[in-house]
Design an enzyme around this catalytic site. Structure first.
Site, mmCIF file in Angstrom:
data_model
loop_
_atom_site.group_PDB
_atom_site.id
_atom_site.type_symbol
_atom_site.label_atom_id
_atom_site.label_comp_id
_atom_site.label_asym_id
_atom_site.label_seq_id
_atom_site.Cartn_x
_atom_site.Cartn_y
_atom_site.Cartn_z
ATOM 1 N N TYR A 21 59.974 -6.759 -54.375
ATOM 2 C CA TYR A 21 59.431 -7.488 -56.051
ATOM 3 C C TYR A 21 59.542 -8.609 -55.158
ATOM 4 C CZ TYR A 21 58.741 -10.061 -59.741
ATOM 5 O OH TYR A 21 58.207 -10.773 -60.525
ATOM 6 N N GLU A 43 57.889 -8.946 -69.183
ATOM 7 C CA GLU A 43 59.279 -10.611 -69.586
ATOM 8 C C GLU A 43 59.182 -10.864 -70.632
ATOM 9 O OE1 GLU A 43 59.833 -12.643 -66.740
ATOM 10 O OE2 GLU A 43 58.390 -11.919 -65.514
ATOM 11 N N TRP A 51 66.920 -9.868 -65.210
ATOM 12 C CA TRP A 51 64.780 -9.579 -64.095
ATOM 13 C C TRP A 51 65.168 -8.116 -63.669
ATOM 14 C CZ3 TRP A 51 60.639 -8.984 -65.561
ATOM 15 C CH2 TRP A 51 59.534 -8.870 -64.836
#
Length: 189
Positions: A21, A43, A51
């Site tokens: 990522y 988000e 995350w």
């Protein structure tokens, strides 16, 4: 090209998924509405969580939320919301799921007003990424005056779960801001 063990931002070294990522997406400018919406959904679900939790569930979210098709999500029924609340592959927070629906509706309204969500959101940076020069990941802020401004504007337009921290994370994810550390290999790619 990535070397065998390149220097990366310190936050992403705990898993291969995090590294991928970081190397391929984080800080790369995104101008297409479908991807901007995907990151907005992810988000908002991240709020209060890590995350990596969201990244680990990203494909489950993709399937559960019709490949992040905001037109479909905007029309989700109460039955669909209940179905999502039973899906163990995603974050089953009723407020966040309902926010995904209302955010899809607000997203479409912004598209109608500005021609695209991309036109709207990128106007805050004059269409160009903000390149920061942090020595380490610890020097990167969680919010900025600009994320405060965008958050306030999004809320005014009916978006939910878009506090300044969520907005700044969205800005980083979509390359509106580049917060890669000075010694990160991505600075030279």
């Amino acid at each position: 090209m990535v070397t065998q063990n390149p220097l990366r931002c310190s936050w992403c070294t705990s898993s291969d998924l995090y590294k991928k990522y970081h190397d391929e997406e984080w800080g790369v400018p995104v101008y297409d509405d479908p991807t901007l919406f995907e990151f907005l959904i992810l988000e908002t679900f991240q709020a209060g969580l890590s995350w990596i939790t969201i990244l680990n569930k990203r494909e489950n979210f993709r399937i559960a939320f019709d490949h992040f098709d905001y037109k479909k999500i905007a029309d989700y029924s109460e039955e669909k919301i209940e179905e999502l609340l039973q899906n163990t592959g995603i974050i089953r927070n009723k407020l966040k799921i309902k926010a995904a629906v209302s955010n899809a509706q607000a997203f479409i309204k912004v598209q109608y007003e500005f021609g695209s969500f991309s036109e709207y959101i990128w106007k805050f940076t004059n269409g160009k990424p903000i390149i920061n020069h942090s020595k380490t990941s610890k020097d990167v802020p969680a919010t900025t005056p600009l994320s405060d401004e965008i958050s306030k504007d999004l809320k005014k337009r009916g978006f939910k779960f878009v506090g300044s921290t969520v907005v700044y994370a969205h800005m980083q994810a979509t390359g509106m801001v580049n917060d890669h550390a000075e010694d990160c290999w991505t600075r030279t790619k």
